[in-house]
Scaffold this active site. Sequence first.
Site, PDB file in Angstrom:
ATOM      1  CG  ASP A  18      -2.284   0.935   0.890  1.00 28.08           C
ATOM      2  OD1 ASP A  18      -2.136   1.772   0.197  1.00 28.08           O
ATOM      3  OD2 ASP A  18      -3.307   0.541   1.614  1.00 28.08           O
TER       4      ASP A  18
HETATM    5  C1  NOJ Z   1      -3.893   3.964  -0.063  1.00 24.51           C
HETATM    6  C2  NOJ Z   1      -5.212   3.244   0.260  1.00 24.51           C
HETATM    7  O1  NOJ Z   1      -5.295   2.429   1.380  1.00 24.51           O
HETATM    8  C3  NOJ Z   1      -5.458   1.820  -0.907  1.00 24.51           C
HETATM    9  O2  NOJ Z   1      -6.451   1.246  -0.876  1.00 24.51           O
HETATM   10  C4  NOJ Z   1      -5.235   2.565  -2.268  1.00 24.51           C
HETATM   11  O3  NOJ Z   1      -5.570   1.547  -3.204  1.00 24.51           O
HETATM   12  C5  NOJ Z   1      -3.950   3.031  -2.357  1.00 24.51           C
HETATM   13  N1  NOJ Z   1      -3.843   4.295  -1.339  1.00 24.51           N
HETATM   14  C6  NOJ Z   1      -3.830   3.983  -3.980  1.00 24.51           C
HETATM   15  O4  NOJ Z   1      -4.093   5.125  -4.029  1.00 24.51           O
END
Ligand code: NOJ
Length: 736
Positions: free
Chosen positions: A290
């Site tokens: 993430d």
């Molecule tokens: C953080 C989020 O937790 C995740 O769900 C998301 O896909 C990513 N950022 C990319 O934007």
Amino acid sequence: MKRTAIIYILSIFLFSNSFAQSLKPLYENPSAPIEKRVEDLLKRMTLSEKLEQMTQRVIGQNNNASNAELDKRNYSPLTGSFINFSNNPGFANEIQRKAMKESRLGIPVLLGMDVIHGFRTIFPIPLAQGCTWNPDLTKKSCEIAAKEATLSGIKWTFSPMIDVARDPRWGRVAEAYGEDTYSNSQFSVAAVKGYQGEKLSDKYSISACLKHYIGYSLSEGGRDYHASDVSPLTLWETFMPPYKAGVEAGAQTLMSAFNDITGVPASANYFTLTEVLKNKWKHDGFVVSDWKAVYQLIDQGFASDSADAGAKAVNAGVEMDMNDEIYVKYLPEKIKQKEVQMSRIDDAVRRILRVKFRLGLFDNPYVDDIAEASRYLQPESQKLAEKCAEESMVLLKNEKTVLPLSDKIKKIAVIGPIAKDQVNVMGSWTCNGKSENTIGLFDGLQKEYKNKAEITYTKGCDFEGTDESDFANALNIAAQSDVIILCLGEKRGWSGENASRASIALPEIQEKLAAKLKEAGKPIVLVLSNGRPLELTRLEPLADAILEIWQPGNFGGNPFAGIISGRLNPSGRLDITFPKVTGQIPMYYNMRPNARSSMKDWNGLYQDVKNDPMFWFGHGLSYSNFVYYDLKTSKTTFTENETISIEVKIKNSTNVDGQETVFWYVSDPVASITQPMKKLKYFEKKEIKAGQESTFIFRIDPKRDLSFVDGTGKSILEKGKFFIEVNSQKLAIELK
Ligand code: NOJ
């Protein structure tokens, strides 16, 4: 003569083509097997080319305040992946051209985006979709989202989120399919199949990404990014199954979560990422971290610096580093120090290339640049979005059958901050969706009641704050009407990422408005739009009917109005429990039994509130009345290799056609590992016409449906008595 000449020219052409092909490296040959192409390319790559493939950067302006990043045009053409915030196919082609032409080996880039509940056509939030109990609608909505995305050059979505969510304080409950493991598994499969299509290389297929692996939804107190204390039993019993189902459905990628899992962060967890995912489940795609989750290993106290964080993440099994450039900057030194092996880097790159080949990116990296009007919001997309919204709306209360509104109603007062809202009803993560396309609740009602009833409107109050200046006007309008449709709810930013709330009640101003309108003495239909279960203790007694519409996306207005008028019959059932008050959390249907449950003292657990919730998981009313009867089994005793059938008859005793969802639960009263009070094992939704009856069947495979897991994930089937529950009926069966 002519024929011979044609054959001659054709064979020269074919020969020269295959000759040209034979001069090209094997990895560029579209007819060579993918694994051979991967290996051929891999052996030609330098270390820095490999590490670039393992790097994801961001391009374009992010609209997510929690993950804001500025446009970086000055990027390396070797970059493995971008999160691309543009929907312009020309721009996608430009990035792709740079990768193909300016990188030494011509490796295409994988463009990803958070296509969560639609790309441009915005569907209901996933929590709402779970309430349809119709995974096929989710599959079809993902197909549409994938098509709109590919037409913009996006070939990868960070969806579905399948974190079984039981704490409504956590803003991300909006993004999953509710509190149950089995239903999240079913929706996980539907979403993966919808995004990835029949074949990954199809024009409109995109790769899915199961997230957030794993245990993220158990973050303490519902605080986002916080540590989760996940016991091995909970991990296997509750959280693993939706991921396993998604992997088996072919999901190409997973995202490692932000949270710490009982001492080992999810983004550096060798056990979950390698032992389970790669070794046990044989996943051969890749894991992306993430957003800056690799760097965050330092904040979590698991890594001493960026280099250490990079080594720990890659060694644990994270192949791509989202947006912190740690791999590309720090892994060379870690490789030199032999803390990271080249074989691990090769394995990571192999996995990333494999997904790119499967998506057909090497052979077809560009997208046709067609006009926006043909790319998005096609009539069939709107139709499907309306169907999804319709089936996701849950009628929570309907006293004295206020709904559907009778034909005698001639004056409708529509009040509240959600009534004319076009933005917040779209929910969080709206990708390229635009609020100007939203058909709001007021629009829907106006169309529905054109020439049939007079509709008056005032806002009454804002979502929050203390301004009561419109209360008197609202009361006046309410007093002159036959019914009040009070539209309350949450702003879209109150759920989703980094949007936890310490109280799940609506702000006091909205509750005060409801109390004020009660003075009008007219029936109140409370309409709620929100991204989480709400505390309704004070609002519920004020309302004659309550319709939960969630955040229905762009096209909730028409189905909403159809339910109000009775043109449509509500069929949504809750996929998550509504506690009475925030302090009851966690509250979910499949808790383990209380030590005093036999004393029927279920109310004695809190002194200040009864222990049952406001609305249980599975709750939802219909304009039809469904009578369950004749629950029977093909066999009462059986052995583990026998399948048995249990059936129940359901009659629609009204003159309104309706859809009923049947929930089949299993309970195991005595086991060597105590079991939840009941577990959902199967559900089925069918239409039952007015006055008709239908038989619903649950085929039990003992190994699948009556077993349980232990803390190592081992499945255990124990002999003895089980109960099968459906609606309020219960039947005992015995495994001999
Ligand atoms: C953080 C989020 O937790 C995740 O769900 C998301 O896909 C990513 N950022 C990319 O934007």
